[in-house]
Design a protein around this motif. Structure first.
Motif, PDB file in Angstrom:
ATOM      1  N   LYS A   1       3.973   7.755  -0.188  1.00 21.53           N
ATOM      2  CA  LYS A   1       2.692   7.848   0.036  1.00 21.53           C
ATOM      3  C   LYS A   1       1.572   8.112  -1.351  1.00 21.53           C
ATOM      4  N   GLN A   2       2.311   8.550  -2.260  1.00 19.45           N
ATOM      5  CA  GLN A   2       1.650   8.783  -3.390  1.00 19.45           C
ATOM      6  C   GLN A   2       2.749   8.460  -4.779  1.00 19.45           C
ATOM      7  N   LEU A   3       2.500   7.699  -5.440  1.00 17.44           N
ATOM      8  CA  LEU A   3       3.565   7.765  -6.635  1.00 17.44           C
ATOM      9  C   LEU A   3       3.239   9.148  -7.428  1.00 17.44           C
ATOM     10  N   PRO A   4       4.557   9.683  -7.797  1.00 14.75           N
ATOM     11  CA  PRO A   4       4.468  10.784  -8.632  1.00 14.75           C
ATOM     12  C   PRO A   4       4.255  10.557 -10.075  1.00 14.75           C
ATOM     13  N   PRO A   5       3.820  11.243 -11.014  1.00 14.99           N
ATOM     14  CA  PRO A   5       4.036  11.146 -12.333  1.00 14.99           C
ATOM     15  C   PRO A   5       5.312  10.715 -12.985  1.00 14.99           C
ATOM     16  N   GLN A   6       6.293  11.086 -12.445  1.00 14.53           N
ATOM     17  CA  GLN A   6       7.540  10.746 -13.038  1.00 14.53           C
ATOM     18  C   GLN A   6       8.647  10.987 -11.948  1.00 14.53           C
TER      19      GLN A   6
ATOM     20  N   SER B   1       4.218   6.517   8.579  1.00 12.85           N
ATOM     21  CA  SER B   1       3.977   6.601   9.878  1.00 12.85           C
ATOM     22  C   SER B   1       3.206   5.653  10.636  1.00 12.85           C
ATOM     23  N   GLN B   2       2.327   4.772   9.593  1.00 14.23           N
ATOM     24  CA  GLN B   2       1.492   3.985  10.200  1.00 14.23           C
ATOM     25  C   GLN B   2       2.046   2.391  10.352  1.00 14.23           C
ATOM     26  N   ALA B   3       1.972   1.926  11.517  1.00 15.85           N
ATOM     27  CA  ALA B   3       2.650   0.613  11.779  1.00 15.85           C
ATOM     28  C   ALA B   3       2.118  -0.506  10.884  1.00 15.85           C
ATOM     29  N   SER B   4       0.872  -0.318  10.637  1.00 17.72           N
ATOM     30  CA  SER B   4       0.231  -1.450   9.480  1.00 17.72           C
ATOM     31  C   SER B   4       1.072  -1.266   8.120  1.00 17.72           C
ATOM     32  N   ILE B   5       1.450  -0.020   7.822  1.00 16.31           N
ATOM     33  CA  ILE B   5       2.329  -0.078   6.597  1.00 16.31           C
ATOM     34  C   ILE B   5       4.043  -0.658   6.770  1.00 16.31           C
ATOM     35  N   LEU B   6       4.618  -0.240   7.923  1.00 13.01           N
ATOM     36  CA  LEU B   6       5.982  -0.667   8.587  1.00 13.01           C
ATOM     37  C   LEU B   6       5.648  -2.187   8.434  1.00 13.01           C
ATOM     38  N   LEU B   7       4.617  -2.779   9.095  1.00  8.49           N
ATOM     39  CA  LEU B   7       4.725  -4.287   9.317  1.00  8.49           C
ATOM     40  C   LEU B   7       4.806  -4.883   7.738  1.00  8.49           C
ATOM     41  N   GLN B   8       4.608  -4.342   6.756  1.00  7.46           N
ATOM     42  CA  GLN B   8       4.637  -4.912   5.481  1.00  7.46           C
ATOM     43  C   GLN B   8       6.215  -5.213   4.981  1.00  7.46           C
ATOM     44  N   LEU B   9       7.157  -4.568   5.853  1.00  7.38           N
ATOM     45  CA  LEU B   9       8.593  -4.622   5.622  1.00  7.38           C
ATOM     46  C   LEU B   9       8.818  -5.880   6.277  1.00  7.38           C
ATOM     47  N   PRO B  10      10.315  -6.148   6.108  1.00  6.92           N
ATOM     48  CA  PRO B  10      11.056  -7.376   7.205  1.00  6.92           C
ATOM     49  C   PRO B  10      11.570  -6.297   8.283  1.00  6.92           C
ATOM     50  N   ILE B  11      10.787  -5.762   9.152  1.00  6.97           N
ATOM     51  CA  ILE B  11      11.114  -4.705   9.931  1.00  6.97           C
ATOM     52  C   ILE B  11      12.105  -5.310  10.852  1.00  6.97           C
TER      53      ILE B  11
ATOM     54  N   ILE C   1       6.679   0.556  -1.480  1.00  9.04           N
ATOM     55  CA  ILE C   1       5.482   0.281  -0.796  1.00  9.04           C
ATOM     56  C   ILE C   1       4.775   1.595  -0.897  1.00  9.04           C
ATOM     57  N   ILE C   2       3.691   1.810  -1.434  1.00  5.69           N
ATOM     58  CA  ILE C   2       2.696   2.912  -1.149  1.00  5.69           C
ATOM     59  C   ILE C   2       1.780   3.024   0.169  1.00  5.69           C
ATOM     60  N   GLY C   3       2.000   4.221   0.735  1.00  6.22           N
ATOM     61  CA  GLY C   3       1.137   4.110   1.658  1.00  6.22           C
ATOM     62  C   GLY C   3       2.006   5.306   2.895  1.00  6.22           C
ATOM     63  N   ASP C   4       1.368   5.457   4.063  1.00  6.69           N
ATOM     64  CA  ASP C   4       1.831   6.259   4.994  1.00  6.69           C
ATOM     65  C   ASP C   4       2.717   5.646   5.918  1.00  6.69           C
TER      66      ASP C   4
END
Length: 259
Positions: free
Chosen positions: A32-37, A56-66, A51-54
């Protein structure tokens, strides 16, 4: 090509990434969020995609070769997110193996029945390597690096379309890259140990038989369709030399997971 997904890159998630990469597979992660390190130095070098995002959201998962996600390790620190992610992934891909960080036994049992190909563990019960093995499914028992030779111990329950069914005898599976360890017909008693002399070379392979075998990693990747260029100087499987260690690995697996 198959990919493995890690959702949540906390301490457990980062070590799951490394464990999966050690099995030689393609790894994608969502955070969801990149850590400082990172806890693990140069973690991004182990990832084929981040991928940076939630998750649990289908819109994020659909950025993958699901459609090509073979297994998903869902290990964020928020159990509600883990469950929602598992349900969303299942809606997008009915075949993905789901390995979830969760302590709610009753809910996990219900989800296992409803979603299928689902397993949940408490982090304190399993190390990252065991999570990774679980994501790989029952096919891979262990990955060993022996004297510079990487070999896999695999378990196959023969499906009705497998090309080994066309072989006249079980012994035809063996070659210089692969050796059969054990063979059981459907309905045989569950394995309690591995006897390397138990299987019969002239046995006929049948649908739903269980075959445990070892093979070089090069052979594994070639059979999976990868264009893998490994050092060919030391790629023969000296089964007798590694017999004791292989037997120990399988015995530990039987005790821990069962077949």
């Amino acid at each position: 090509m198959d990919y493995f997904l890690v959702c949540g890159l906390g301490y457990l998630g980062q070590h799951c990434v490394v464990a999966l990469k050690n099995f030689g597979v393609k790894v994608i992660a969502i955070e969801k969020q990149l850590p400082p390190q990172w806890d693990i130095k140069n973690l991004d070098h182990y990832l084929d995609q981040l991928i940076i995002g939630d998750c649990s959201q289908a819109s994020i998962l659909l950025q993958l070769p699901i459609d090509h996600i073979r297994g998903a390790l869902i290990v964020t620190t928020i159990e509600k997110i883990n469950i929602e992610t598992a349900i969303t992934i299942r809606a997008l891909n009915p075949q993905t193996r789901l390995v979830v960080r969760s302590v709610r036994d009753n809910l996990n049992s219900l989800l296992s029945n409803e979603l299928g190909n689902f397993v949940a563990y408490e982090p304190k019960h399993l190390p990252a390597n065991a999570y990774a093995l679980s994501a790989l499914g029952k096919e891979t028992i262990s990955l060993l690096n022996l004297g510079g030779l990487r070999i896999r111990i695999n378990r196959l329950q023969v499906p009705d379309y497998h090309h080994w069914l066309s072989y006249s005898f079980l012994d035809e599976i063996n070659n210089r890259h692969r050796r059969v360890l054990s063979h059981n017909h459907q309905g045989d008693l569950p394995l309690q140990s591995i006897d390397f002399h138990r299987w019969h070379p002239e046995a006929k392979i049948q649908t739903q038989d269980t075959i445990i075998y070892v093979e070089t990693e090069e052979n594994y990747f070639l059979n999976k369709g990868y264009n893998f260029n490994l050092n060919r100087k030391n790629n023969n499987l000296n089964f007798s030399y590694f017999r004791s260690l292989i037997q120990t690995k399988i015995s530990n697996w039987i005790k821990g997971f069962g077949v």
